[in-house]
Design a protein around this motif. Structure first.
Motif, PDB file in Angstrom:
ATOM      1  N   ARG A 138       0.857  -1.193   0.000  1.00 51.51           N
ATOM      2  CA  ARG A 138       0.000   0.000   0.000  1.00 51.51           C
ATOM      3  C   ARG A 138       0.887   1.234   0.000  1.00 51.51           C
ATOM      4  NH1 ARG A 138      -2.232   3.753   3.506  1.00 51.51           N
ATOM      5  NH2 ARG A 138      -4.440   4.297   3.154  1.00 51.51           N
ATOM      6  N   GLN A 159     -10.943   9.854  -4.925  1.00 46.79           N
ATOM      7  CA  GLN A 159      -9.928   9.013  -4.309  1.00 46.79           C
ATOM      8  C   GLN A 159      -8.537   9.610  -4.486  1.00 46.79           C
ATOM      9  OE1 GLN A 159     -10.411   5.073  -5.884  1.00 46.79           O
ATOM     10  NE2 GLN A 159     -12.264   4.671  -4.694  1.00 46.79           N
ATOM     11  N   ASP A 184     -12.531   8.521   0.314  1.00 50.51           N
ATOM     12  CA  ASP A 184     -12.442   7.066   0.254  1.00 50.51           C
ATOM     13  C   ASP A 184     -10.985   6.604   0.170  1.00 50.51           C
ATOM     14  OD1 ASP A 184     -15.192   6.950   0.249  1.00 50.51           O
ATOM     15  OD2 ASP A 184     -15.336   6.959  -1.940  1.00 50.51           O
ATOM     16  N   GLY A 185     -10.689   5.486   0.840  1.00 55.36           N
ATOM     17  CA  GLY A 185      -9.389   4.848   0.707  1.00 55.36           C
ATOM     18  C   GLY A 185      -8.329   5.332   1.654  1.00 55.36           C
TER      19      GLY A 185
END
Length: 224
Positions: A138, A159, A184-185
């Motif tokens: 990630r 995002q 988001d994310g």
């Protein structure tokens, strides 16, 4: 006999001087390494990082989370950079994992790898962090904001939001803010695991190396 006595006295004095000098130097270096950077030094370092980000990105930057899964062929991207310049994606190999994903771009600056902030690291250190991530990696990356993008886009709508570049100096706090804002994310792995100091073995190796250098220089100064 008198000559031998003087020679022995000089030799003992030099030996004691070397021993005391090395002992004091080791004690001071160990004390400084355990104490770590002072609050003033950290503040100055953070200001330098903020100024650098502003020079690179301007007042605004775009950030994005990129999650890659290694299929056994590698992630297929290269990184370069130093402590002061940041770790940057040099190239993305066509047809590789990162290229097929489509989000990682050449020129992106790495801010976090997994839960570790790589701000202030060199490319070699970042590569070591990458190797320890396993198959799933990630990445939090930053890039210059598009000229037609509106800063502070609507909550949860993007995002890859646009943020003030000064926030990039603390990727952990940046992700927390974005997660709280609803983007988001963001917000995963928000426990800071960045090492605050080198491992003891590294400290000891540097101490011994420095002591050997000083002893060599001291001997040359005394006897040559």
């Amino acid at each position: 006999m008198r000559r031998n006595m003087c020679r022995n006295m000089c030799r003992n004095m030099c030996r004691n001087m070397r021993r005391n000098m090395c002992r004091n130097m080791c004690r001071n270096m160990r004390r400084n390494s355990e104490r770590g950077p002072t609050a003033r030094n950290r503040q100055q370092r953070n200001l330098k990082i903020v100024d650098y980000f502003r020079q690179v990105f301007g007042e605004w930057a775009q950030v994005e989370v990129v999650e890659l899964v290694n299929d056994g062929s590698g992630l297929a991207f290269g990184i370069v950079g130093g402590r002061s310049s940041g770790v940057v994606v040099k190239s993305v190999l066509p047809g590789g994992v990162a290229d097929r994903d489509g989000r990682l771009r050449s020129g992106d600056m790495l801010l976090r790898i997994g839960a570790v902030s790589v701000v202030g690291m060199c490319a070699r250190q970042a590569a070591c962090v990458l190797r320890q991530c396993g198959a799933c990696v990630r990445l939090l990356v930053a890039r210059p904001a598009p000229s037609n993008a509106a800063p502070l886009q609507s909550l949860g709508a993007s995002q890859a939001p646009i943020v003030p570049s000064r926030l990039l100096a603390d990727p952990l706090d940046l992700e927390r803010r974005l997660a709280e804002a609803g983007h988001d994310g963001f917000g995963a792995l928000c426990e800071d695991t960045t090492p605050t100091s080198p491992p003891p073995t590294v400290i000891e190796e540097s101490l011994h190396h420095r002591v050997r250098e000083l002893l060599t220089a001291f001997k040359k100064k005394l006897w040559f």
